[in-house]
Write an enzyme that holds these catalytic residues in place. Structure first.
Site, PDB file in Angstrom:
ATOM      1  N   HIS A  84       1.991   1.782   5.303  1.00 52.21           N
ATOM      2  CA  HIS A  84       0.977   0.853   4.793  1.00 52.21           C
ATOM      3  C   HIS A  84       0.567   1.225   3.363  1.00 52.21           C
ATOM      4  O   HIS A  84       0.635   0.411   2.450  1.00 52.21           O
ATOM      5  CB  HIS A  84      -0.233   0.880   5.742  1.00 52.21           C
ATOM      6  N   GLU A  85       0.162   2.473   3.190  1.00 53.57           N
ATOM      7  CA  GLU A  85      -0.329   2.889   1.866  1.00 53.57           C
ATOM      8  C   GLU A  85       0.789   2.881   0.828  1.00 53.57           C
ATOM      9  O   GLU A  85       0.549   2.615  -0.347  1.00 53.57           O
ATOM     10  CB  GLU A  85      -1.005   4.266   1.939  1.00 53.57           C
ATOM     11  N   GLU A  99      -3.146  -6.448   0.041  1.00 50.76           N
ATOM     12  CA  GLU A  99      -2.950  -6.165   1.462  1.00 50.76           C
ATOM     13  C   GLU A  99      -1.615  -6.739   1.958  1.00 50.76           C
ATOM     14  O   GLU A  99      -1.002  -6.190   2.874  1.00 50.76           O
ATOM     15  CB  GLU A  99      -4.126  -6.734   2.264  1.00 50.76           C
TER      16      GLU A  99
HETATM   17 ZN    ZN Z   1      -4.575  -1.808   3.128  1.00 50.81          ZN
END
Ligand code: ZN
Length: 496
Positions: free
Chosen positions: A260-261, A290
Site C-alpha cells: 500500500h505505502e 489513494e
Molecule cells: Zn493510503
C-alpha cells in the site's frame, strides 16, 4: 527577474518549508526520543506559522494579478491556478479561527483517546460539538462551493461536488451490500484457512524489500522504516519515505501495508523533479493518491498472477512455516470477506460500506440534520443495515477513528474514491499494456509502473482528477469498474 521567475522562487521557498515540516514529522514518528516531543511541537508550530505568514503575504495579490495576464506554459498555468486556490482559501480564514481550530482539535484528540479507552462517547461528545461548530465556520468562510460539506470535501478532493459523490455512493451501497450477502450465503464462506505461526521480522522485511524493488521503488530516492502508524511521506520526488509495522504472528499486516505505502511512494517518486516546488508538482488529490496505493495493494497484490510468482518465494522466506498451505488457500485467506466492526481491518467488499456510513453521518452533522448526541445510535443503525452487525461498545463503533477529533471532516470519502479511481485506472492499464497479467505472473511489474508514471504521476496537478480519469479511460468516474472487478474476483473465490 521576470514575474514568473519571482513566482517560482517564492513558491519553491514555500515548498522548502513544507518539506522541512515533513522531515521533522517523519523523525517524530520514527526516530525521535520521547523527551524531544515538547520541543518538536514548538519547532513544528514555528515553521507552520512561518509557512502561513508567507502564504498569506498580501504582496502575492499584485504578483498573481499581473501573472494572470501573462501567456504561461502548461506548468505555469496550472501552478498559478493551484496557487490562487490555496492563497484565496488561506486569506479567507481569519487567523483567530485557524488558531482556535488548531487548539480545539488538539484537545479534542486527547479527549477522544480517553473516551475510546473508556468506551464512553459522552466524554467525547462536547468536544466533537466544538469541532463541528468550528468546521461549519471554516466552511462558511471558504465560500468556495455549493454547500458547507462540499467546502470541507474540497480541501481533500478538489473539484468533487457533493451531489456527484452522493450519486456515486448511493449506487455503490446496495450493490456492495448485496454482493456481501451473496458471499455470506456461499457454501465455502466459512472455509477459509488460518495462517498461524511465527514469522521472523527479519524475513518479513527481506521479502517486503524484494517486492518493493520489483515494483520499481527507487532505493536511491527512498527508505523503509518502522513506525506505530504506517505512512508515506514525500519530502521531494528524490526523497520519499515509507514506514510499516511488523507483527511476528501475522506477516500479512506488514506485507500489504508495504504494498500500500509503496503505491503511494511510487506516485511521489514519479512526480517530475524538474518542477519541484511549483504548486502543480504535487498529487492531484487524496483520492487519486489513494488510488495508487489501492491499485498495488489490491488489484495487483491480492491477485492470482502476483502470487503465482511470489508464493514460492514466500514459502522459501518463511522456511517450513507455510507447509500444507496451497496457493489457493493463501489467496482465499488474503481475500477473506467478513462483516467486521473495524474499518481498517475491513476487506475489499465491506470497506466501502464502512466509508459510506461515515460519509452519511458527517454530512448530516455538518448540515445540522443529525445532532452529535444522536450519533452513536445512528452509527449502530447503519452498521446493522449495511453490514448486519452492531458493535457492543462505542470503542468498536463510533469512537474507532481519530479523524473527526482532528477536524478531518470530508476526508473519509477519499478512501472510497481511491478504490473507484484505482479500479477505473487499472482496467485501462490492462487494456493498454500487452499481456500485463502474464508479466505480473512472471514477476515483471516495471511496465505497469512506467505506464502509471507516464499517465498518472508525471502530470502532477497539470490535470484535475476529472480530467485525468477522462483522459485515461475516456469516461467520467463511475462505479462500473470497481463493481465489475469485485464481482469477477469474488465470484470465482467464493463460487457464487
Ligand atoms: Zn493510503
Amino acid at each position: 527577474m521576470s514575474l514568473y521567475a519571482t513566482f517560482q522562487e517564492r513558491t519553491r521557498r514555500l515548498a522548502d518549508l513544507a518539506s522541512t515540516v515533513a522531515i521533522l514529522s517523519w523523525d517524530q514518528e520514527t526516530m525521535m526520543p520521547p523527551a524531544g516531543g515538547v520541543w518538536r511541537a514548538r519547532q513544528l508550530s514555528t515553521l507552520a506559522a512561518l509557512h502561513h505568514e508567507q502564504l498569506t503575504d498580501p504582496a502575492w495579490e499584485e504578483l498573481l494579478e499581473r501573472l494572470e495576464e501573462e501567456d504561461l506554459d502548461l506548468w505555469g498555468r496550472a501552478s498559478l491556478r493551484e496557487f490562487r486556490r490555496q492563497y484565496d482559501k488561506a486569506r479567507r480564514l481569519p487567523e483567530s479561527l485557524v488558531r482556535e481550530l488548531a487548539e480545539t482539535t488538539s484537545l479534542a484528540s486527547q479527549h477522544w483517546v480517553r473516551a475510546r479507552e473508556a468506551s464512553d462517547f459522552q466524554l467525547f461528545q462536547p468536544w466533537l460539538e466544538k469541532v463541528l461548530h468550528l468546521k461549519r465556520q471554516q466552511a462558511a468562510c471558504l465560500q468556495c462551493s455549493n454547500t458547507l460539506y462540499e467546502a470541507l470535501l474540497d480541501e481533500y478532493e478538489p473539484g468533487m461536488q457533493e451531489a456527484r459523490l452522493e450519486e456515486l455512493f448511493r449506487g455503490l451501497q446496495p450493490a456492495l451490500s448485496s454482493l456481501l450477502q451473496r458471499i455470506q450465503a456461499s457454501p465455502v464462506f466459512d472455509q477459509v484457512p488460518a495462517l498461524q505461526g511465527n514469522f521472523p521480522i527479519e524475513s518479513q522485511r527481506e521479502l517486503g524489500r524484494e517486492i518493493m524493488t520489483a515494483m520499481g521503488f527507487d532505493w536511491n530516492a527512498g527508505r523503509l522504516d518502522v513506525s506505530p502508524h504506517p505512512f508515506c511521506t514525500g519530502l521531494t520526488p528524490r526523497d520519499v519515505r515509507i514506514t510499516t509495522r511488523y507483527s511476528e504472528s501475522d506477516f500479512t499486516n506488514s506485507l500489504f501495508g508495504i504494498l500500500h505505502e509503496t503505491g503511494h511512494a511510487l506516485y511521489e517518486q514519479g512526480l517530475d523533479p524538474e518542477h519541484y516546488g511549483l504548486p502543480a508538482c504535487d498529487a492531484i488529490s487524496l483520492g487519486i493518491h489513494e488510488s495508487q496505493s489501492r491499485l498495488w495493494e489490491n488489484q495487483v497484490g491480492r491477485s492470482l498472477p502476483f502470487w503465482t510468482h511470489w508464493f514460492p518465494r514466500l514459502r522459501q522466506v518463511f522456511a517450513g512455516r507455510l507447509e500444507g498451505v496451497s496457493l489457493e488457500d493463501f489467496l482465499r485467506r488474503i481475500n477473506r470477506v467478513r462483516p467486521s466492526l473495524i474499518r481498517v481491518d475491513a476487506d475489499e467488499v465491506t470497506y466501502g460500506l464502512h466509508v459510506i456510513l461515515r460519509y452519511e453521518l458527517e454530512q448530516r452533522m455538518i448540515q445540522g440534520s443529525l445532532e452529535v448526541a444522536e450519533l452513536p445510535e445512528a452509527w449502530n443503525q447503519r452498521m446493522e443495515e449495511y453490514l448486519g452487525i452492531v458493535p457492543e461498545r462505542d470503542a468498536e463503533g463510533v469512537l474507532q477513528d481519530t479523524h473527526w477529533s482532528q477536524g478531518l471532516i470530508g476526508y473519509f470519502p477519499t478512501y472510497l474514491l481511491g478504490n473507484l479511481y484505482a479500479a477505473q485506472i487499472y482496467a485501462c492499464a490492462r487494456r493498454s499494456i500487452p499481456d500485463l497479467e502474464g508479466q505480473i505472473r512472471s514477476g515483471e511489474m516495471r511496465s505497469l509502473r512506467e505506464w502509471l508514471r507516464e499517465q498518472v504521476h508525471r502530470p502532477g496537478k497539470t490535470l484535475t482528477a476529472d480530467e485525468l480519469i477522462e483522459k485515461i479511460s475516456g469516461k467520467p468516474l463511475d462505479t462500473q469498474d470497481l463493481l465489475g472487478y469485485l464481482e469477477d474476483k469474488f465470484r470465482s473465490l467464493y463460487a457464487i
